[in-house]
Structures are given as structure tokens and as C-alpha cells.
Design an enzyme around this catalytic site. Structure first.
Site, mmCIF file in Angstrom:
data_model
loop_
_atom_site.group_PDB
_atom_site.id
_atom_site.type_symbol
_atom_site.label_atom_id
_atom_site.label_comp_id
_atom_site.label_asym_id
_atom_site.label_seq_id
_atom_site.Cartn_x
_atom_site.Cartn_y
_atom_site.Cartn_z
ATOM 1 N N GLU A 181 67.602 64.406 -2.416
ATOM 2 C CA GLU A 181 67.347 63.790 -1.118
ATOM 3 C C GLU A 181 67.920 62.373 -1.048
ATOM 4 O O GLU A 181 68.477 61.958 -0.020
ATOM 5 C CB GLU A 181 65.846 63.761 -0.827
ATOM 6 N N ARG B 211 71.065 61.550 1.649
ATOM 7 C CA ARG B 211 70.691 60.695 2.775
ATOM 8 C C ARG B 211 71.147 59.254 2.592
ATOM 9 O O ARG B 211 71.794 58.678 3.470
ATOM 10 C CB ARG B 211 69.171 60.735 2.996
ATOM 11 N N ASP C 152 70.832 77.134 -0.045
ATOM 12 C CA ASP C 152 71.827 76.968 1.013
ATOM 13 C C ASP C 152 73.056 76.150 0.640
ATOM 14 O O ASP C 152 74.190 76.640 0.648
ATOM 15 C CB ASP C 152 71.163 76.389 2.268
ATOM 16 N N THR D 50 75.934 67.462 3.377
ATOM 17 C CA THR D 50 74.891 68.330 3.918
ATOM 18 C C THR D 50 73.885 67.571 4.765
ATOM 19 O O THR D 50 73.004 68.174 5.367
ATOM 20 C CB THR D 50 74.189 69.094 2.777
#
Length: 680
Positions: free
Chosen positions: A215, A219, A359, A666
């Protein structure tokens, strides 16, 4: 007044004396050889007189006609005194020259239709610019709520008016939103976010405790690197002059990533641990000892780009070791389980899915290969090979159709390929259509790829699947009462059905195809569907040709289409001008214009209607099948970093962050492709 029949190109080439040009020699020969030619007319004095006048006129014309003297090259005039013979021949040839053939004349109605095309294009562009502004206004509204109630926190609680740190406390919304504000040209927000990064983020990095490797990378590191490039760093695009110098973003990203490297160096295998303690640069595995396959394989775009712009290869080496290791592991037609052990370096369990924890593994196989030059580095060809094999596995093992209406969806194999198939599809899977389209054309438009003969049969199959899945993802929105998708959907198949769990929109054609269980009805403002709408629109340019049944009964025209199509004028020039009878039926193709954009607009309108909080910000929902929906009081960082960014780019011109020059990580942070010229 009846509409005139259209002209056709067949009329121009039709082999009939009315249109066929015959040479002068053929005319003379035919006149001499035809016995039925009536020469009696020459005996008439009137005809003799007219013939003499014609001959005399022709002679005068040839003797007196002069050609215009061109200014010529260098201003030199032609010397007529020395070229009388040649010039006479030229004049005679010009006189005998066949007149150019004019195109068929259009009727006033047809002229109006053609002149309206450019006008329609201007109106269309104006419409989408207006809608783009609506998205920008939504971003400003979201940011205003965050700034007012949660500045510096990871996320906004828009209903209770405070912030929360659910992602490690690094101000994730600030960094996630930064490059979106740069792309939108919102200089005031760029200045606010950039000043916060410069003044506070480095201090937070040195003081904070545990963060998730995945994460934090997608981000915060991704957001900083994208802001670096888009603000002109490293010769990149300079879309803004606001905020700190680009080097601030770069040095902050390096400081953070140096600490994240402990997840790799602490592990006994190339598979990194999932969690890092920033203040002491230590790392440890998750409580169950496992890492998500998607998480360990979704770091490479960011680490590779950081190595490229910093000149330090250590980031790229550690990240790429993960993919090189996974290359050696056994797979099922390219598909892999969703868990992997840092201790053993092996996959754990048999659960195969393209939703959560699986994914972005498949996404980054393609995007890392594209970012590194798509084949220019032969050492990375294994990435595209792995991606290609995996997409074959998806088509063979995971793609099914619903009943009764045949929606194409991607299911799961929770117990491996030998276990039962589950018709469950996370909203997260809606990233896949965009990835399939990107892999088929390598980011260029479908039209260009076809012209350059670059598409294989498999590419075309993947494009077809991408379009079908995009349609399914949109219907996951359209089937609900709110027009917003649930987090998870199940599909009615021959082997699976549940009554009483539809989306609430009884007018939807697919209300009986999609099943939404009570615990899956929440909406988190996710971006995956609008991401694929953006990519599909950029690549196909929306030329979705559909078969239409055209009924023509002079003078009326009726159009029947199996899918929504553009409601403008039909180009009747494609139809033959000669109808065999007063009434006829034709099957022709027409464009379904603006489909992906219109779907994106419908989704945006639903967000505006049900998730907007008047005091500032947007909120997640508990149940998309009821009106009014219950609100969750949470604005995820990806709503500003991804969802609104992709909607803005969907409505923009294709030269803004072009797909053949950038790949999006992503979390929707654009990373430049190696070797591509991106500077503005």
C-alpha cells in the site's frame, strides 16, 4: 416531401453508356461502320449551314486562344515567338482534353447532413469538455472536505468531519491526490499538497511505525514519483509551476523507499515481508506468515523508475528478483495462487482468482514489460510470455457466461483447477478489460495497430474479451437501484442461482443474471470499471460497430438496433441508390458512438447523486440496492487518486497522458515508458 434516394459509388463505375467514356477513335469508327447511320440530314441546307458554322468556329478558337503566361520559377516568361508550333499543339490538346468528371450532386438534405458532421464534432467536444469540468469540480469538492477536516491524515470521514490514519499515517490522500491535481491543472491544490509534502512528509516517515509494503509503495512512492515527472523532474512533463521543486518529491521517495527495502533484505527468500516499521527500518511477515501474491509482484514499476531517475540500481534489483523467482514456480496455465510464503518462496494454497490478492500480479507482468520498452530489453521477454500464458489460462479456466442473457464474466477457482468453479467476481476484476486491451495494442490505438499489421489473432481475441468484460462491469452498475456497483457480484449460471438477491433495478435486462448477496452490497468508490472505460475508449476510440436492421419503405426509414447506438443521422451513402422494390430491409453497420464515455458519465452522475456530502467530500455506501442508500462515512484515498482521475482522462483528448508513452501503476499514478518522449 419524400427524401431523395442516395447516390452510390456504384453509379460512378457502372458500365453503362450513360456513364462510360468512349475514345474519339471509337466514336468515329462506330460512325463509319454503322450502316444504319442516317446521312440524309446532310442534304438539308440547315444542317449544312450549321456544320459550316461549327467548323469555322473551331478554327477561330484554335487560332485565337492563347495560354496564360505563368509567372514561372524565377519570374521568367515563356518566349512565344520561338514556340508557336509547340504551343499550338498544346492548345489543340487542351481543346480536345476530356472534361473532368464531377461527383454526383448532393440533394439539399444530403448537403445538410454532411455539413452537420463537423458541427456535430464541435458540439461533441464541447460537451465532453463540459463534463470534464464537472469531474474537476467534484475533485475540488472532495479535496475541500479533506483539507477542512482531515489535512495530513490518511483518509477523510466526511460525515463525522475528521480524519483517520488507516494506512500508516503518511498523509496518503495528499500524495494520492497530488498528481491528479497536476493533471487537472488545479494549481492552488498542487501548491497546498506540495507544500504539505515538503513541510511534513519526511518527518512523518522518520517517526511512523508499521506500514504495509504494498500500500505504501503504490500510493505514496508511486504518487511522489509521478508528481516528480509531471512537474518537470528528470526532463519530464512540466504541467505545473506550483509546489516545491521536483527534487523534493524525488528525495522524499528515496528516503521512504530506502526504509521499505528492509522488507526484501530481511526475508530469507526473494519474496519480501509484507510489513515494515519505518522508524527503525525493520520488517516482519504478516501474522499468518504469508504475503499476497499481488502485493509482492506490484512494486516493480515504482522501484524500477526510482532506480532509473536516481541512478541507484538497488531498488530495481530487489524488486525484479521477485518476478524472476516467480518465473521458476509451477503454475496452472499461467495462473497462480493468491498467497506466497516469504519463508519458503513457494505458493501457498490453491485459491486462484483475479480479485483481491491476485489481481495486480497479472497487471504488472504486462506493465513492467511495457514500461521497460516492450521488448527492447530481451532479458525481460519472460514477463510478456508469462502474461500471455496467464491470459490463455483466464480464457480457458475462468471465463464463463451468465444465464439467461449471456454476460461474460471471470469467476474463481477457490480450490484450484480440480475443484468447483465459483461464479463470483469482485469489482476489482474490472481492471482486467483495460489490461487486456493494453496488452493487445501496446497502448496504441486499435486502428493504428491494424494498419501496421501488429495484431495477432490472440490480440484480437483479447480485445473482444476486453469489450465483453467492460460491458459486464458496466452492467454491475446499471443493474442496481443506485446505478453504483457492489463490491462483489455473483452470476447466475446453469449450476448456480439464488433468488431474491438482485440489484433492485427491475428495468435492467440483466436483473436475473447478476446476484448481489447482502454482505457484498457496499460500494467503496472504486476505480476499476472507469479505469477500463478510459483504456478501452483510448484504444478503440469507441468505434463499436453494431449490426442494425434498416427497414426502408419509401419515403420513411426505420432503424432497429440490438444495442444502444448513436441517435444521429444514418449515413445513407452506404446504401445502394437503386431499391429493387418500394419496400426493402437491409442489414448495415453503424457506429455506437461515445459508448464508453456515456457509461462513464452515468457512473459519475450516480456518484454525484448518492455519495456526495454537502459539507465536503464523498462517502462510501453500505448498500447500493436500496434508495436512499445508507452511508458508510469513509472517503478512500483512491477516489481522488484513481476514480476521478480516470473519469477526467476518459473525457479528455487523447494527447493528455497518452497510453503509448505512460503506464499507470495500480493506483493510477502515471509512470513514463522508458525511451518515450514525454516532455511538453
Amino acid at each position: 416531401m419524400s427524401n431523395p434516394l442516395p447516390y452510390s459509388m456504384k453509379d460512378v463505375h457502372y458500365d453503362n453508356a450513360k456513364f462510360r467514356h468512349r475514345s474519339y477513335s471509337k466514336v468515329i469508327n462506330q460512325a463509319l461502320l454503322t450502316r444504319k447511320m442516317n446521312w440524309d440530314c446532310l442534304s438539308c441546307s440547315t444542317w449544312k449551314f450549321l456544320l459550316l458554322v461549327l467548323i469555322f468556329g473551331l478554327g477561330c478558337l484554335m487560332l485565337t486562344r492563347t495560354s496564360a503566361v505563368p509567372s514561372g520559377s524565377g519570374g521568367l516568361a515563356k518566349d512565344h515567338s520561338t514556340d508557336n508550333n509547340d504551343d499550338s499543339g498544346v492548345r489543340f490538346n487542351r481543346f480536345l482534353r476530356r472534361a473532368p468528371r464531377l461527383p454526383p450532386r448532393l440533394s439539399p438534405d444530403e448537403k445538410g447532413a454532411h455539413s452537420g458532421l463537423n458541427h456535430d464534432h464541435i458540439n461533441s467536444r464541447s460537451k465532453w469538455m463540459g463534463r470534464q469540468q464537472n469531474v474537476k469540480d467534484a475533485f475540488v469538492h472532495a479535496w475541500s472536505g479533506y483539507k477542512k477536516y482531515a489535512m495530513g491524515s490518511d483518509e477523510l470521514m466526511p460525515l463525522s468531519h475528521h480524519g483517520v490514519d488507516g494506512l500508516g499515517g503518511l498523509g496518503a490522500t495528499v500524495v494520492d491526490a497530488l498528481d491528479t491535481s497536476i493533471i487537472m491543472g488545479l494549481d492552488d491544490i498542487v501548491a497546498e499538497a506540495g507544500s504539505w509534502v515538503e513541510g511534513h512528509l519526511s518527518e512523518k516517515i522518520s517517526q511512523k511505525g508499521q506500514v504495509n509494503l504494498f500500500e505504501t509503495t503504490i500510493r505514496v512512492v508511486g504518487g511522489l514519483l509521478s508528481a516528480y515527472h509531471l512537474s518537470g523532474g528528470g526532463g519530464g512533463m512540466r504541467l505545473t509551476n506550483k509546489g516545491p521543486k521536483p527534487v523534493v518529491y524525488l528525495e522524499t521517495a528515496r528516503n521512504l523507499t530506502d526504509r521499505l527495502l528492509s522488507a526484501f533484505t530481511s526475508s530469507p527468500t526473494p519474496i519480501p515481508y509484507s510489513d515494515v516499521v519505518l522508524r527503525d527500518s525493520s520488517a516482519h511477515p504478516a501474522p499468518d506468515g504469508l504475503s499476497s501474491t499481488s502485493e509482492v509482484s506490484t512494486l516493480q514499476l515504482e522501484f524500477n523508475y526510482l532506480s532509473m531517475i536516481s541512478g541507484d540500481k538497488k531498488y530495481s534489483v530487489e524488486a525484479m528478483n521477485v518476478l524472476e523467482h516467480i518465473k521458476t514456480l509451477p503454475k496452472e496455465q499461467g495462473l497462480v495462487p493468491i498467497y506466497i510464503s516469504p519463508q519458503s518462496g513457494e505458493f501457498s494454497g490453491e485459491n486462484i482468482r483475479l480479485g483481491s490478492r491476485g489481481d495486480s500480479y497479472y497487471e504488472y507482468l504486462l506493465k513492467v514489460w511495457l514500461q521497460q520498452g516492450a521488448g527492447h530489453d530481451g532479458n525481460l521477454s519472460y514477463l510478456f510470455d508469462m502474461y500471455t500464458e496467464a491470459m490463455k489460462g483466464v480464457r480457458n479456466l475462468l471465463v464463463k457466461k451468465s444465464v439467461p442473457n449471456g454476460l461474460v464474466f471471470v469467476g474463481e477457482l477457490p480450490y484450484g483447477p480440480k475443484g468447483a468453479f465459483s461464479p463470483k467476481m469482485d469489482h476489482l476484476v474490472c481492471f482486467l478489460p483495460g489490461t487486456l486491451a493494453l496488452g493487445a495494442t501496446r497502448g496504441m490505438t486499435k486502428e493504428r495497430a491494424i494498419k501496421e499489421n501488429l495484431l495477432t489473432f490472440e490480440d484480437l481475441e483479447n480485445l473482444k474479451l476486453a469489450e465483453e468484460l467492460t460491458h459486464t462491469c458496466f452492467e454491475m452498475y446499471a443493474v442496481t437501484s443506485t446505478g453504483l456497483a457492489p463490491e462483489i457480484a455473483y452470476f447466475h449460471t446453469q449450476d448456480f442461482s439464488e433468488d431474491g438477491h438482485d440489484g433492485g433495478n427491475k428495468s435492467s435486462k440483466y436483473v436475473n443474471d447478476i446476484i448481489i448477496k447482502p454482505l457484498d452490497r457496499h460500494n467503496l468508490l472504486r476505480p476499476e470499471t472507469v479505469e477500463s472505460l478510459f483504456v478501452l475508449y483510448r484504444i478503440t476510440e469507441d468505434p463499436k460497430y453494431v449490426l442494425n436492421k434498416i427497414s426502408i419503405t419509401k419515403p420513411s426509414i426505420e432503424i432497429r438496433s440490438s444495442v444502444p447506438t448513436y441517435t444521429g443521422k444514418v449515413n445513407l451513402l452506404k446504401l445502394s441508390s437503386s431499391l429493387p422494390k418500394a419496400s426493402a430491409v437491409f442489414l448495415i453497420t453503424t457506429k455506437s458512438l461515445f459508448r464508453y464515455r456515456e457509461w462513464g458519465w452515468q457512473i459519475f452522475e450516480a456518484f454525484e447523486r448518492y455519495t456526495k456530502v454537502e459539507s465536503g467530500g464523498y462517502t462510501s455506501l453500505d448498500d447500493v440496492t436500496t434508495i436512499p442508500p445508507h452511508r458508510r462515512d469513509k472517503m478512500e484515498t483512491f477516489f481522488l487518486g484513481e476514480t476521478l482521475k480516470y473519469l477526467y482522462l476518459l473525457f479528455s483528448d487523447a494527447d493528455l497522458i497518452p497510453l503509448d508513452k505512460f503506464v499507470f501503476n495500480t493506483e493510477a499514478h502515471p509512470i513514463p515508458i522508458k525511451g518515450a518522449r514525454t516532455s511538453s
